[in-house]
Design a protein around this motif. Sequence first.
Motif, short mmCIF file in Angstrom:
data_model
loop_
_atom_site.label_atom_id
_atom_site.label_comp_id
_atom_site.label_asym_id
_atom_site.label_seq_id
_atom_site.Cartn_x
_atom_site.Cartn_y
_atom_site.Cartn_z
N HIS A 84 12.87 7.84 -13.94
CA HIS A 84 12.22 7.49 -12.67
C HIS A 84 10.78 7.04 -12.89
O HIS A 84 10.21 6.34 -12.04
N LEU A 85 10.19 7.40 -14.03
CA LEU A 85 8.79 7.03 -14.28
C LEU A 85 8.62 5.54 -14.56
O LEU A 85 7.75 4.89 -13.96
N PRO A 86 9.41 4.92 -15.47
CA PRO A 86 9.29 3.47 -15.61
C PRO A 86 9.67 2.72 -14.34
O PRO A 86 9.12 1.64 -14.06
N ALA A 126 3.86 5.50 -5.56
CA ALA A 126 4.20 5.35 -6.98
C ALA A 126 3.12 5.95 -7.87
O ALA A 126 3.42 6.64 -8.86
N THR A 127 1.86 5.72 -7.52
CA THR A 127 0.76 6.26 -8.32
C THR A 127 0.79 7.78 -8.34
O THR A 127 0.62 8.42 -9.39
N GLN A 128 1.04 8.37 -7.18
CA GLN A 128 1.06 9.84 -7.10
C GLN A 128 2.27 10.42 -7.81
O GLN A 128 2.21 11.51 -8.39
N LEU A 129 3.39 9.69 -7.82
CA LEU A 129 4.54 10.14 -8.60
C LEU A 129 4.23 10.11 -10.09
O LEU A 129 4.55 11.04 -10.84
N CYS A 142 7.61 -0.50 -9.82
CA CYS A 142 7.35 -0.66 -8.39
C CYS A 142 5.86 -0.75 -8.10
O CYS A 142 5.44 -1.45 -7.17
N LEU A 143 5.05 -0.07 -8.90
CA LEU A 143 3.60 -0.19 -8.75
C LEU A 143 3.14 -1.61 -9.08
O LEU A 143 2.29 -2.18 -8.38
N LEU A 172 0.83 -1.21 0.00
CA LEU A 172 0.00 0.00 0.00
C LEU A 172 0.86 1.26 0.00
O LEU A 172 0.58 2.22 -0.72
N LEU A 173 1.92 1.25 0.81
CA LEU A 173 2.83 2.39 0.86
C LEU A 173 3.45 2.66 -0.51
O LEU A 173 3.44 3.79 -1.01
N VAL A 174 3.96 1.60 -1.15
CA VAL A 174 4.60 1.76 -2.46
C VAL A 174 3.57 2.11 -3.52
O VAL A 174 3.80 2.99 -4.37
N GLY A 175 2.42 1.43 -3.50
CA GLY A 175 1.40 1.68 -4.51
C GLY A 175 0.88 3.10 -4.50
O GLY A 175 0.76 3.74 -5.55
N LEU A 176 0.60 3.61 -3.31
CA LEU A 176 0.09 4.98 -3.20
C LEU A 176 1.14 6.01 -3.62
O LEU A 176 0.85 6.96 -4.35
#
Length: 203
Positions: free
Chosen positions: A138-140, A81-84, A145-146, A75-79
């Motif tokens: 950093h985007l890919p 990464a999505t916002q990035l 990571c997502l 959840l930490l990574v998903g949230l």
Amino acid sequence: MPSEIPDEPHECPTNLTGLLARMQRAGQREQSVSLDALLDSVGRRSFAPFLLLAGLITLAPVVGDIPGVPTLMALLVGLSATQLLVGRDHVWLPRWLLQRRVARERFVQATRWMERPASWVDRLIKPRLTWLTRPPAHLPAALTCLLIALAMPPMEVVPFSATGAGLALTLFGLALLANDGLLALLGYLLTAGTLGVVITTIA
């Protein structure tokens, strides 16, 4: 109630040993350590601290083996990464996630176990293949990571797969922190292998 994460007054540590030292000092006066205190200790100015924290907690013995911990780290990574990926300047995390806690004694025991391998890793990382870590690369990395985060909940029932996910997140975090593209490349390869094992096992 949801919480907007403010900018912290210090930068993220520049190596793994320094990161572990800060993690051990998080919330020193409490008998348990919250995710909020951990993020305060390692820094919140970039995506790297979120990846490193999630990866190290997933890898840590005693802590990472607690049922539900890999899912919380997902959840930490998903949230984040999505916002990035959508271009947010600040990462929002729900208050209930920030307030998740682990016993201090257990947490310190796990981080001290990681100190020796951390000092070895620190001697190896350096800026190289920086085109794999600098914007827009950093985007890919965030997208990968997502994908790891989405796969982590079922990994709790696939033996050793969460370890692969934790190591991949740690590699990406270190890569972005140190501009070490070789670590990013290893992260991509490890992600592909880990996801392949999970898909094969569940299918």
